[in-house]
Design an enzyme around this catalytic site. Structure first.
Site, PDB file in Angstrom:
ATOM      1  CG  ASP A  47      -4.923  -1.183  -5.132  1.00 43.48           C
ATOM      2  OD1 ASP A  47      -4.456  -1.459  -6.251  1.00 43.48           O
ATOM      3  OD2 ASP A  47      -6.119  -0.840  -4.956  1.00 43.48           O
ATOM      4  CB  SER A  48      -0.661  -4.476  -7.729  1.00 46.24           C
ATOM      5  OG  SER A  48       0.387  -3.528  -7.628  1.00 46.24           O
ATOM      6  CG  ASP A  86      -3.202   2.376  -6.428  1.00 42.98           C
ATOM      7  OD1 ASP A  86      -3.662   3.260  -7.182  1.00 42.98           O
ATOM      8  OD2 ASP A  86      -2.961   1.221  -6.795  1.00 42.98           O
ATOM      9  CE  LYS A 114      -3.126   3.571 -10.030  1.00 42.09           C
ATOM     10  NZ  LYS A 114      -4.228   2.622  -9.717  1.00 42.09           N
ATOM     11  CD  GLU A 116      -8.683   0.533  -8.880  1.00 45.01           C
ATOM     12  OE1 GLU A 116      -9.757  -0.113  -8.884  1.00 45.01           O
ATOM     13  OE2 GLU A 116      -7.591   0.006  -8.653  1.00 45.01           O
ATOM     14  CD  GLU A 183      -5.304  -2.894 -14.642  1.00 44.72           C
ATOM     15  OE1 GLU A 183      -5.228  -1.949 -13.831  1.00 44.72           O
ATOM     16  OE2 GLU A 183      -5.117  -4.082 -14.323  1.00 44.72           O
TER      17      GLU A 183
HETATM   18  O1  KIV Z   1      -2.179  -1.406  -8.229  1.00 43.59           O
HETATM   19  C1  KIV Z   1      -1.473  -1.299  -9.247  1.00 43.59           C
HETATM   20  O2  KIV Z   1      -0.344  -1.791  -9.326  1.00 43.59           O
HETATM   21  C2  KIV Z   1      -2.029  -0.589 -10.380  1.00 43.59           C
HETATM   22  C3  KIV Z   1      -1.340  -0.754 -11.699  1.00 43.59           C
HETATM   23  C4  KIV Z   1      -1.670  -2.081 -12.264  1.00 43.59           C
HETATM   24  C5  KIV Z   1      -1.652   0.340 -12.635  1.00 43.59           C
HETATM   25  O3  KIV Z   1      -3.019   0.063 -10.259  1.00 43.59           O
END
Ligand code: KIV
Length: 266
Positions: A47-48, A86, A114, A116, A183
């Site tokens: 989600d970056s 994500d 993934k 968090e 992280e």
């Molecule tokens: O969103 C993302 O790119 C991430 C990485 C920084 C691990 O969660």
């Protein structure tokens, strides 16, 4: 590099054999294909993308549709790497909501999702795994909690906070995650967690004692002229060629040269 598809089982074997795992974010088919061909093991539709593709200040505005769209693209460019997607902010707030949202990402081509957070996710993770969705955890600086942290800050420097992250990692493994991203935590803490867990631990800003590394592709290619996190490295600057840059990143992770202390926190 073997041409065999990377799976949760092969990642576990890599950890057991002390072979470092190389991961990177990807958002489109062309880069996904390039990373795949060069030998990256895991591509993450992070989600970056809210920051590096959409220009937001944080990841919170990213939607499930955004991640599903980019997952479909990455899937089309990928033959070997494990594709992880994500789950965006507030798309896994309750178990039921999580199941239907995770199903959409798996249908879009993810092989793992993934999430968090710590032990509050245990029930959700157990439910996902029971429903055949592999899960990657994410601890330390979890960017979806940026407003709770009061900024993008290193986590786990104080003993009590470090113990909490350590305990949460064990709880997530117990719940059934098969991969963990750590992280922006001190090297020593990341090393202790990687040793304590059976599953592979991938670090970003977590030093070189983890079982592998992940970087945001825009950072490792130095796309943003005036932004480079301490923990990242511009691999394009040294070679001027994208394929060579990716090769150099892979080589340096595999032989433990990246991240050096310059890219780590104590
Ligand atoms: O969103 C993302 O790119 C991430 C990485 C920084 C691990 O969660």
């Amino acid at each position: 590099m073997s041409n065999k598809k990377v799976t949760t089982a092969s990642l576990l074997t890599m950890k057991q054999q002390g072979e470092k795992i190389v991961a990177i974010t990807a958002y489109d088919a062309s880069f996904a294909k390039l990373f795949d061909q060069q030998g990256v093991d895991v591509t993450l539709i992070g989600d970056s993308l809210g920051m590096v593709l959409q220009g937001h200040d944080d990841t919170l505005p990213v939607t499930l549709d955004d991640i599903a769209y980019h997952t479909r693209s990455v899937r089309r460019g990928t033959e070997r790497a494990l594709v992880v997607a994500d789950m965006p902010f507030m798309t896994y707030a309750t178990p039921e909501q999580t199941y239907s949202n995770a199903a959409q990402l798996m249908a879009a081509g993810a092989s793992m999702v993934k999430v968090e957070g710590g032990s509050w996710l245990a029930e959700t993770i157990i439910g996902l795994v029971q429903r055949s969705v592999p899960v990657c955890g994410h601890l330390g600086l979890t960017p979806q909690s940026v407003h709770v942290f009061g900024g993008f800050k290193v986590q786990g420097r104080a003993d009590e906070q470090a113990q909490k992250i350590y305990d949460e990692a064990l709880a997530l493994e117990q719940a059934g995650i098969q991969l963990l991203v750590l992280e922006c935590v001190p090297v020593e803490l990341a090393g202790r967690i990687s040793q304590a867990l059976t599953i592979p631990v991938i670090g970003i800003g977590a030093g070189n004692q983890t079982d592998g590394q992940i970087l945001v592709m825009h950072d490792m290619l130095g796309v943003s002229a005036n932004y480079m996190p301490k923990f990242s490295k511009n691999y394009l600057a040294q070679s001027g060629d994208i394929r060579q840059a990716v090769n150099d990143y892979i080589d340096e992770v595999r032989d433990g040269r990246f991240p050096s202390s310059e890219h780590s926190f104590s």
